[in-house]
Design a protein around this motif. Structure first.
Motif, PDB file in Angstrom:
ATOM      1  N   PHE A 170      -9.021   4.303  12.653  1.00 34.22           N
ATOM      2  CA  PHE A 170     -10.285   3.732  12.590  1.00 34.22           C
ATOM      3  C   PHE A 170     -10.637   3.056  11.171  1.00 34.22           C
ATOM      4  O   PHE A 170     -11.122   1.982  11.096  1.00 34.22           O
ATOM      5  N   CYS A 171     -10.514   4.001  10.333  1.00 32.61           N
ATOM      6  CA  CYS A 171     -10.962   3.506   8.900  1.00 32.61           C
ATOM      7  C   CYS A 171      -9.747   2.863   8.179  1.00 32.61           C
ATOM      8  O   CYS A 171     -10.140   1.956   7.539  1.00 32.61           O
ATOM      9  N   HIS A 172      -8.764   3.467   8.445  1.00 34.39           N
ATOM     10  CA  HIS A 172      -7.505   2.849   7.650  1.00 34.39           C
ATOM     11  C   HIS A 172      -7.182   1.421   8.052  1.00 34.39           C
ATOM     12  O   HIS A 172      -6.709   0.756   7.069  1.00 34.39           O
ATOM     13  N   ASP A 173      -7.438   1.124   9.290  1.00 37.88           N
ATOM     14  CA  ASP A 173      -6.885  -0.248   9.697  1.00 37.88           C
ATOM     15  C   ASP A 173      -7.732  -1.270   8.977  1.00 37.88           C
ATOM     16  O   ASP A 173      -7.430  -2.549   8.918  1.00 37.88           O
ATOM     17  N   CYS A 174      -9.039  -0.837   8.326  1.00 34.80           N
ATOM     18  CA  CYS A 174      -9.847  -1.861   7.611  1.00 34.80           C
ATOM     19  C   CYS A 174      -9.657  -1.681   6.150  1.00 34.80           C
ATOM     20  O   CYS A 174      -9.298  -2.835   5.417  1.00 34.80           O
ATOM     21  N   HIS A 175      -9.441  -0.280   5.648  1.00 32.78           N
ATOM     22  CA  HIS A 175      -9.170  -0.035   4.241  1.00 32.78           C
ATOM     23  C   HIS A 175      -7.737  -0.789   3.877  1.00 32.78           C
ATOM     24  O   HIS A 175      -7.409  -0.693   2.544  1.00 32.78           O
ATOM     25  N   VAL A 176      -6.732  -1.133   4.643  1.00 32.29           N
ATOM     26  CA  VAL A 176      -5.367  -1.611   4.609  1.00 32.29           C
ATOM     27  C   VAL A 176      -5.571  -2.968   3.652  1.00 32.29           C
ATOM     28  O   VAL A 176      -4.788  -3.228   3.181  1.00 32.29           O
ATOM     29  N   ASN A 177      -6.749  -3.659   4.108  1.00 32.39           N
ATOM     30  CA  ASN A 177      -6.857  -4.740   3.458  1.00 32.39           C
ATOM     31  C   ASN A 177      -6.936  -4.721   1.757  1.00 32.39           C
ATOM     32  O   ASN A 177      -6.664  -5.602   1.107  1.00 32.39           O
ATOM     33  N   TRP A 178      -7.024  -3.471   1.181  1.00 35.61           N
ATOM     34  CA  TRP A 178      -7.289  -3.201  -0.035  1.00 35.61           C
ATOM     35  C   TRP A 178      -5.760  -2.559  -0.643  1.00 35.61           C
ATOM     36  O   TRP A 178      -6.044  -1.387  -1.409  1.00 35.61           O
ATOM     37  N   GLU A 179      -4.843  -2.637   0.023  1.00 36.44           N
ATOM     38  CA  GLU A 179      -3.476  -1.812  -0.169  1.00 36.44           C
ATOM     39  C   GLU A 179      -3.183  -1.817  -1.729  1.00 36.44           C
ATOM     40  O   GLU A 179      -2.931  -0.681  -2.428  1.00 36.44           O
ATOM     41  N   ASP A 180      -3.387  -3.009  -2.498  1.00 37.61           N
ATOM     42  CA  ASP A 180      -2.866  -2.984  -3.852  1.00 37.61           C
ATOM     43  C   ASP A 180      -3.781  -2.206  -4.790  1.00 37.61           C
ATOM     44  O   ASP A 180      -3.696  -1.838  -5.920  1.00 37.61           O
ATOM     45  N   GLN A 181      -4.965  -1.844  -4.131  1.00 38.53           N
ATOM     46  CA  GLN A 181      -6.066  -1.184  -4.895  1.00 38.53           C
ATOM     47  C   GLN A 181      -5.877   0.221  -4.282  1.00 38.53           C
ATOM     48  O   GLN A 181      -7.188   1.130  -4.609  1.00 38.53           O
ATOM     49  N   ASP A 182      -4.726   0.437  -4.042  1.00 39.77           N
ATOM     50  CA  ASP A 182      -4.887   2.152  -3.239  1.00 39.77           C
ATOM     51  C   ASP A 182      -5.870   2.394  -2.056  1.00 39.77           C
ATOM     52  O   ASP A 182      -6.356   3.203  -2.035  1.00 39.77           O
ATOM     53  N   PHE A 183      -5.980   1.303  -1.389  1.00 37.06           N
ATOM     54  CA  PHE A 183      -6.864   1.170  -0.320  1.00 37.06           C
ATOM     55  C   PHE A 183      -8.523   1.284  -0.403  1.00 37.06           C
ATOM     56  O   PHE A 183      -9.062   1.615   0.349  1.00 37.06           O
ATOM     57  N   MET A 184      -8.864   1.249  -1.867  1.00 36.41           N
ATOM     58  CA  MET A 184     -10.344   1.356  -2.144  1.00 36.41           C
ATOM     59  C   MET A 184     -10.834  -0.119  -2.013  1.00 36.41           C
ATOM     60  O   MET A 184     -10.419  -0.912  -2.768  1.00 36.41           O
ATOM     61  N   ALA A 185     -11.962  -0.081  -1.702  1.00 34.53           N
ATOM     62  CA  ALA A 185     -12.630  -1.610  -1.419  1.00 34.53           C
ATOM     63  C   ALA A 185     -13.530  -1.620  -2.667  1.00 34.53           C
ATOM     64  O   ALA A 185     -14.015  -2.935  -2.887  1.00 34.53           O
ATOM     65  N   TYR A 186     -14.047  -0.748  -3.205  1.00 35.43           N
ATOM     66  CA  TYR A 186     -14.919  -0.775  -4.517  1.00 35.43           C
ATOM     67  C   TYR A 186     -16.070  -1.466  -4.055  1.00 35.43           C
ATOM     68  O   TYR A 186     -16.524  -2.184  -2.933  1.00 35.43           O
ATOM     69  N   PRO A 187     -17.440  -1.178  -4.644  1.00 39.01           N
ATOM     70  CA  PRO A 187     -18.772  -1.674  -4.674  1.00 39.01           C
ATOM     71  C   PRO A 187     -18.739  -3.208  -4.850  1.00 39.01           C
ATOM     72  O   PRO A 187     -17.614  -3.808  -5.459  1.00 39.01           O
ATOM     73  N   LEU A 188     -19.892  -3.818  -4.358  1.00 35.85           N
ATOM     74  CA  LEU A 188     -19.948  -5.477  -4.486  1.00 35.85           C
ATOM     75  C   LEU A 188     -19.759  -5.547  -5.991  1.00 35.85           C
ATOM     76  O   LEU A 188     -20.293  -4.450  -6.935  1.00 35.85           O
ATOM     77  N   GLU A 189     -19.152  -6.758  -6.488  1.00 37.64           N
ATOM     78  CA  GLU A 189     -18.969  -6.843  -7.929  1.00 37.64           C
ATOM     79  C   GLU A 189     -20.011  -6.825  -8.755  1.00 37.64           C
ATOM     80  O   GLU A 189     -20.018  -6.089  -9.905  1.00 37.64           O
ATOM     81  N   GLU A 190     -21.116  -7.427  -8.230  1.00 39.33           N
ATOM     82  CA  GLU A 190     -22.429  -7.426  -9.320  1.00 39.33           C
ATOM     83  C   GLU A 190     -23.113  -6.009  -9.334  1.00 39.33           C
ATOM     84  O   GLU A 190     -23.927  -5.863 -10.319  1.00 39.33           O
TER      85      GLU A 190
END
Ligand code: HEC
Length: 195
Positions: A170-190
């Protein structure tokens, strides 16, 4: 006491009780999380910040008790949309922090033992109030421990401190979008610390 005075007394008691309930409730000026300004969010956090840790820690979880001593990675809570439009703020433990704060986009490999804890605040539209949301967790396991999640263990604590129940996918299927970042999405840029 005549009849009318009694009614007045009862009415004023209920007004006081109502005010006390409201004070506990952390009222918000708008119920659309995307409309909250930085200063609205600061007010919400002033009201609810201590209650969050109190709730998460209720079942004695050590991460719940400690994560606020880790390094905060955002300048304030942000609304990214994911995680149920909640207000989100991520803390990184000592093992995670150096790599995480680079917010690198390529070839990221988090060290074993890295932990990220993301507290959340939900805007409850019916109550017109901010309420505590779950504490979301990611822990990097030893290589090979969980191939289907790239060795991340996803976890969560409810606002009452009890573990959340969900499938890892459930979690990983969305975090997989950030594979190159080791699956971390990070906070909003600003809102990233150091940006
Ligand atoms: C629909 C997509 C989606 C799902 C499902 C999802 N996440 Fe996230 N997650 C995100 C996004 C986007 C962020 C970064 C947003 C922010 O923190 O401002 C994030 C951030 C995180 C972070 C902070 C570390 C990081 O990635 O920068 C943790 C911890 C986390 N999620 C745990 C979980 C857990 C546990 C679950 C499952 C219960 C879960 N996530 C499900 C999208 C998702």
């Amino acid at each position: 006491m005549n009849y009318l005075v009694k009614i007045a007394a009862v009415a004023s008691v209920s007004v006081i009780v109502g005010a006390a309930a409201q004070a506990q409730e952390c009222q918000v000026s708008t119920t659309d999380p995307f409309d909250l300004t930085g200063s609205d969010i600061a007010d919400i956090y002033d009201c609810i910040g201590d209650k969050m840790v109190e709730g998460y820690s209720k079942a004695g979880d050590m991460v719940a008790k400690n994560y606020r001593n880790w390094t905060v990675t955002g300048t304030r809570h942000g609304v990214a949309g994911a995680h149920g439009n909640r207000l989100l703020l991520t803390y990184a433990n000592d093992i995670a922090v150096e790599q995480y704060l680079k917010f690198a986009e390529d070839g990221v490999v988090m060290p074993v033992g890295a932990r990220l804890a993301k507290e959340s605040i939900k805007i409850n539209k019916k109550k017109n109030a901010a309420v505590v949301g779950p504490l979301f967790l990611m822990t990097k396991l030893e290589a090979g421990a969980s191939p289907e999640t790239a060795d991340w263990l996803y976890g969560g604590l409810q606002p009452n401190g009890k573990p959340m129940q969900f499938k890892q996918a459930f979690c990983h299927d969305c975090h997989v979008n950030w594979e190159d970042q080791d699956f971390m999405a990070y906070p909003l840029e600003e809102l990233r610390v150091g940006n």
